[in-house]
Design an enzyme around this catalytic site. Structure first.
Site, short mmCIF file in Angstrom:
data_model
loop_
_atom_site.label_atom_id
_atom_site.label_comp_id
_atom_site.label_asym_id
_atom_site.label_seq_id
_atom_site.Cartn_x
_atom_site.Cartn_y
_atom_site.Cartn_z
N ASN A 1 -3.62 -33.88 -33.95
CA ASN A 1 -3.21 -33.32 -32.66
C ASN A 1 -4.32 -33.59 -31.64
OD1 ASN A 1 -2.68 -31.68 -30.46
ND2 ASN A 1 -2.17 -29.87 -31.66
N HIS B 1 4.98 -34.51 -28.48
CA HIS B 1 3.65 -34.04 -28.86
C HIS B 1 3.61 -33.91 -30.37
CE1 HIS B 1 -0.13 -32.07 -28.90
NE2 HIS B 1 0.35 -30.91 -29.31
N CYS C 1 -1.50 -28.85 -24.42
CA CYS C 1 -0.87 -30.01 -25.06
C CYS C 1 0.21 -30.65 -24.20
CB CYS C 1 -0.32 -29.61 -26.43
SG CYS C 1 -1.65 -29.09 -27.54
#
Lengths: 72, 356
Positions: B292, B262, B123
């Site tokens: 996500n 994020h 990520c």
């Protein structure tokens, strides 16, 4: 209210309490996050990722001991 | 945590983001659709646990490089004289184990013989790509830093911990040389391999090659066995990266116009905002709409923030990420007039393809 009583109260808001304080806590993993954040708010502590282990969060009694240790 | 911080001005040079682009596949998957597909969660549970209401899934004939190409085209089309000397593509879901998705995208984008490579940082992928791009830009190159993922192909639809969290998408940034002190002021990266199995795909690599058994037991899908620890680690990673980068650059959160983090789930963002004492308007949030998107999340969110007018000339934005590995990163970027002008041009308005 004792730390143990407060931990019981917080856990009971989100899951069924186990029969005894040293019985394994059978909750979905996400409930542990909610409980941890409630403990932070109630006791003015910060739960670190490395502390999120069964030794600290596996039973009601362990959670209470963990909180006492953080406040000491 | 100790970030490895790169400040282009320390070399007497500069690197700036000249344009951004993003792409989301057309298919919007709501929580209700996930439930119809057999997810063991209701719409209400997903919203309560993650704040996610929908995400985008790639079409059957779309792979990661296709999404990367769409986002890259949108970034390049925002420039009067597009040029690419080098391509970095951050992904954890390449089209194939080999060759790189970057090479496939390089061909589709007709980048000639520009070097192209994938990099993997989960990520934190976009920030890792941006760091590589900034280092190449101070050497005089114009670099395409892209992050793209199709995580929907690696989801166990029966896993309550992960089935509703991830979506597909891509984001891109064109990074160019500039005067010292402009554009990317600092980037800091971090990794801690003790978290290597925090969120991972057990099978399909050299450790546990794909077999009929690994597929039958869905070991080629995302596993997150210590969810609460990952949750807390994500916040700790982003907060520590932010605080260290801000301190190194003599800034505080008060100096930053917008934080673009994020977006693993809404609760993580709420915790980050609470611990950093960030007012709601200073945190960019899109997790409710797109979930996500792994390493592409920050790239998509930054592009959306620019196009939504959330940033003005000379303001500073803090990009933040933390992810599996563990990895983390932060970047402090000063917004300039050319980037703002580029963000106002909408290539999607002249394109037939769906997206953001």
């Amino acid at each position: 209210m004792s730390t143990l009583d407060t931990v019981r109260e917080i856990v009971a808001e989100h899951a069924d309490l186990p029969g005894r304080d040293d019985d394994p806590l059978q909750v979905e993993s996400f409930v542990l996050v909610v409980v941890a954040e409630a403990l932070e708010d109630r006791f003015g502590i910060r739960v670190a990722a490395r502390e999120m282990r069964p030794e600290n969060f596996g039973t009601i009694a362990r959670i209470a001991a963990y909180v006492e240790g953080k406040r000491a | 945590m100790s970030l490895r911080i790169f400040q282009p001005s320390s070399l007497g040079r500069g690197a700036r983001i000249a344009a951004t682009g993003s792409y989301l596949p057309a298919h919007v998957v709501t929580n209700a659709e996930l439930a119809r597909r057999g997810a063991p969660l209701t719409d209400d549970e997903i919203v309560r646990l993650s704040g996610i209401r929908s995400r985008h899934y790639a079409a059957d004939d779309e792979a990661t490089s296709d999404l990367a190409v769409q986002a890259s085209r949108r970034a390049l089309e925002r420039l009067a004289k597009p040029r690419v000397d080098r391509l970095y593509l951050a992904t954890v879901s390449p089209d194939h184990p080999s060759p790189s998705a970057a090479c496939i995208a390089q061909r589709a984008l007709e980048l000639g013989d520009a070097p192209a490579m994938d990099l993997t940082a989960s990520c934190s992928g976009f920030l890792y790509a941006l760091d590589c791009a900034a280092r190449a830009a101070v050497c005089g190159e114009t670099v395409l830093a892209v992050a793209a993922d199709v995580r929907s192909r690696f989801i166990d639809p029966l896993d309550r911990a992960t089935c509703a969290l991830f979506g597909d998408g891509a984001g891109a940034a064109v990074v160019k040389p500039c005067k010292p002190g402009e554009g990317i002021e600092a980037i800091g990266l971090f990794a801690d391999g003790t978290g290597a199995r925090s969120v991972y795909v057990p099978a399909g690599g050299s450790r546990e090659p794909a077999t009929a058994q690994t597929v039958a037991t869905r070991r080629h899908t995302i596993r997150m066995e210590e969810g609460p620890q990952v949750y807390l680690a994500a916040v700790e990673g982003m907060l520590a990266a932010a605080e260290e980068l801000l301190k190194a650059t003599g800034r505080t959160f008060d100096d930053v116009a917008l934080v673009v983090p994020h977006q693993p789930n809404r609760r993580i963002l709420d915790r980050l905002a609470k611990l950093a004492r960030l007012p709601e308007e200073k945190l960019f949030v899109n997790v409710d709409r797109i979930g996500n998107v792994s390493g592409a999340t920050v790239a998509i969110a930054f592009d959306e923030a620019l196009r939504a007018g959330r940033l003005k000339e000379d303001e500073e934005v803090l990009l933040l990420a933390a992810g599996a590995g563990y990895t983390a990163g932060a970047a402090l970027v000063r917004i300039d007039a050319e980037l703002l002008a580029a963000s106002r041009f909408d290539p999607a308005a002249t394109s037939s393809s769906a997206g953001t």
